[in-house]
Scaffold this active site. Structure first.
Site, PDB file in Angstrom:
ATOM      1  CD  GLU A  52     -51.276  59.359 -56.431  1.00  0.00           C
ATOM      2  OE1 GLU A  52     -50.414  58.646 -55.873  1.00  0.00           O
ATOM      3  OE2 GLU A  52     -51.350  60.582 -56.267  1.00  0.00           O
ATOM      4  CD  GLU A  98     -51.061  59.752 -51.341  1.00  0.00           C
ATOM      5  OE1 GLU A  98     -49.947  60.013 -50.864  1.00  0.00           O
ATOM      6  OE2 GLU A  98     -51.271  58.760 -52.052  1.00  0.00           O
TER       7      GLU A  98
HETATM    8  C1  FCB Z   1     -48.250  58.874 -53.591  1.00  0.00           C
HETATM    9  C2  FCB Z   1     -48.127  60.314 -54.069  1.00  0.00           C
HETATM   10  C3  FCB Z   1     -47.566  60.432 -55.456  1.00  0.00           C
HETATM   11  C4  FCB Z   1     -46.451  59.443 -55.710  1.00  0.00           C
HETATM   12  C5  FCB Z   1     -46.870  58.054 -55.341  1.00  0.00           C
HETATM   13  C6  FCB Z   1     -45.824  56.994 -55.602  1.00  0.00           C
HETATM   14  O1  FCB Z   1     -48.207  58.845 -52.189  1.00  0.00           O
HETATM   15  O2  FCB Z   1     -49.394  60.937 -54.032  1.00  0.00           O
HETATM   16  O3  FCB Z   1     -47.165  61.764 -55.648  1.00  0.00           O
HETATM   17  O4  FCB Z   1     -45.319  59.854 -55.025  1.00  0.00           O
HETATM   18  O5  FCB Z   1     -47.213  58.019 -53.977  1.00  0.00           O
END
Ligand code: FCB
Length: 461
Positions: free
Chosen positions: A360, A168
């Site tokens: 994620e 990210e």
């Molecule tokens: C993302 C991050 C991760 C976690 C989630 C909830 O932006 O990559 O580390 O904090 O959000």
């Protein structure tokens, strides 16, 4: 809830994700150097509950238990991050053998249990020594990152299943350097843009370093949030395009060979860095080095409209979205946004779009143990099921999605929120470190067992 069976293609990879600073603790042990998150979390007022990642989930000491939890889930892959300051404490110069040995052992333990190690090299924990030399503002940090990628791949490259260079970069740019709510806590707004270019350059140089050491596929992971316009005027549409360019395209377009998006509020190619252009000849080619997988993190869409004030510092206002259920983070639950972003990536990039892994996806709820010591989180089950169905629909629409990683295995230290937001399939009591699998853990385990998890190294490099 849709009663039809949730059916992902054969070979689809089910996993879970974590990151080093959020779970490891042991920040002063075995030669680890300081990171920007150590500095930031110890600065009064920065973290909602005043906590730090000093202990977090104590995973550094309890990794065997945590690998047991992974085994019990039956996941085919585990995405974790290597802490740069554990491996190379000053961000340049000598390697810390104990740090590398920790990850070396972790990789072997995972492989022994049939779990693919998916390794993120940078999940925001820059060595403080590099920050003291300008951090990602400094072009040299890109070269340092490639060196760290090289030395990590020299040790782990024969066994890692998938490399992810950066996690990210858009969030590290905006939260960390533009708005100042994450480490290193800088609020430079658009003056932060060199951080974008240097992260991208670091990614491109790291791809080359990884290729030289390892035949494993290489990816970059970003965070995507489809725009929901909260107004129908021309200025609202312009605001939506500006937000979309920063959030969804600033990093992906150059990586996939399209250069910086013209819709960005600032033209990076016109910026200067010292007495030279920020974007030098050859940089965009370095950044566009072919990758094998695009990592997609998705949590929610974003409501956008034109700024209310004529002299607003940003060319868009972000507004809460009505009509959606909301998580404990107040994020709207919108699985259709995941379908929209996947099909949108496919439309925009066509044949240049590599296979996608959802690296994620998850949600925070105020999970508590009941009187029997169990933890029921039906909202998380609904959330995950809805998002997996959105993935399935995108696959049916022709998007090549290869896997899905739940954020997260454990309740952990959620950055500026401290311990306040629980994202885990496993509840963690942060006083005792007792782990209690939630009902979502059992649901995911049963789903994986039904679908059959395949251990695969992803698409060939
Ligand atoms: C993302 C991050 C991760 C976690 C989630 C909830 O932006 O990559 O580390 O904090 O959000």
């Amino acid at each position: 809830m849709d009663p039809s069976p949730l059916d992902l293609p054969a070979g689809f990879r089910f996993g879970v994700s974590t990151s080093a600073y959020q779970i490891e603790g042991a920040v002063g042990e075995d030669g680890r150097g300081a990171s920007i998150w150590d500095t930031f979390s110890r600065t009064p007022g920065r973290i909602a509950d005043g906590s730090s990642g000093d202990v977090a989930c104590d995973h550094y000491h309890r990794h065997l238990d945590d690998i047991g939890l992974l085994s019990g889930l039956g996941v085919g892959a585990y995405r974790f991050s290597v802490a740069w300051p554990r491996v190379q404490p000053a961000g340049s110069g000598p390697v810390n053998p104990a740090g590398l040995a920790f990850y070396d052992r972790l990789v072997d333990l995972l492989l022994d249990r049939g779990i693919d190690p998916v390794v993120t090299l940078f999940h925001w924990d820059l060595p403080q020594a590099l920050q003291d030399r300008g951090g990602w503002h400094a072009r040299d940090t890109a070269a340092r990152f490639a060196e760290y990628a090289d030395l990590t791949a020299a040790r782990l490259g024969d066994r890692v299943a998938l490399w992810i260079t950066l996690n990210e970069p858009v969030v590290h740019l905006t939260y960390g350097h533009a708005l100042g709510v994450h480490a290193p806590g800088e609020a430079r707004l658009f003056d932060a843009l060199p951080v974008a270019h240097h992260q991208l350059l670091g990614h491109g140089l790291a791809v080359a370093a990884l290729r030289a050491r390892s035949s494993a596929p290489v990816a970059i992971t970003n965070n995507y949030s489809p725009v929901r316009l909260a107004g129908a005027t021309d200025p609202d549409r312009a605001a939506g395009q500006a937000f979309d360019a920063v959030q969804n395209r600033l990093f992906t377009d150059p990586v996939l060979g399209r250069g910086y998006p013209a819709a960005l509020p600032v033209d990076l190619t016109a910026l200067r860095y010292g007495d030279q252009p920020l974007v030098r000849d050859g940089d965009l080619a370095t950044i566009a080095a072919p990758i094998d997988v695009l990592g997609v993190n998705y949590y929610n869409p974003t409501g956008v409209r034109a700024p209310a004030e004529a002299d607003a510092p940003l060319p868009f206002d972000l507004v809460p979205l009505d009509g959606y259920p909301r998580t404990a983070f107040d994020w709207p639950v919108a699985p259709d946004g995941l379908h929209e972003l996947l099909t949108g990536l496919r439309e925009r990039h066509g044949a240049d779009l590599p296979p996608i892994e959802i690296t994620e996806s998850g949600c925070a709820w105020d999970d508590v143990l009941d009187a029997d010591g169990r933890c029921h989180d039906p909202e998380r089950i609904d959330y995950l099921e809805g998002h997996l169905r959105a993935v399935r629909a995108a696959i049916d629409d022709g998007v090549d999605v290869r896997g899905y990683f739940v954020w997260s295995l454990l309740d952990n230290w959620e950055w500026a929120e401290g311990f306040g937001k629980r994202f885990g399939l496993v509840h963690v009591d942060f006083d005792t470190q007792v782990r209690t699998p939630k009902s979502s853990y059992a649901w995911y385990r049963d789903l994986i067992a039904r679908q059959g998890s395949t251990r695969s190294a992803g698409p060939p490099a």
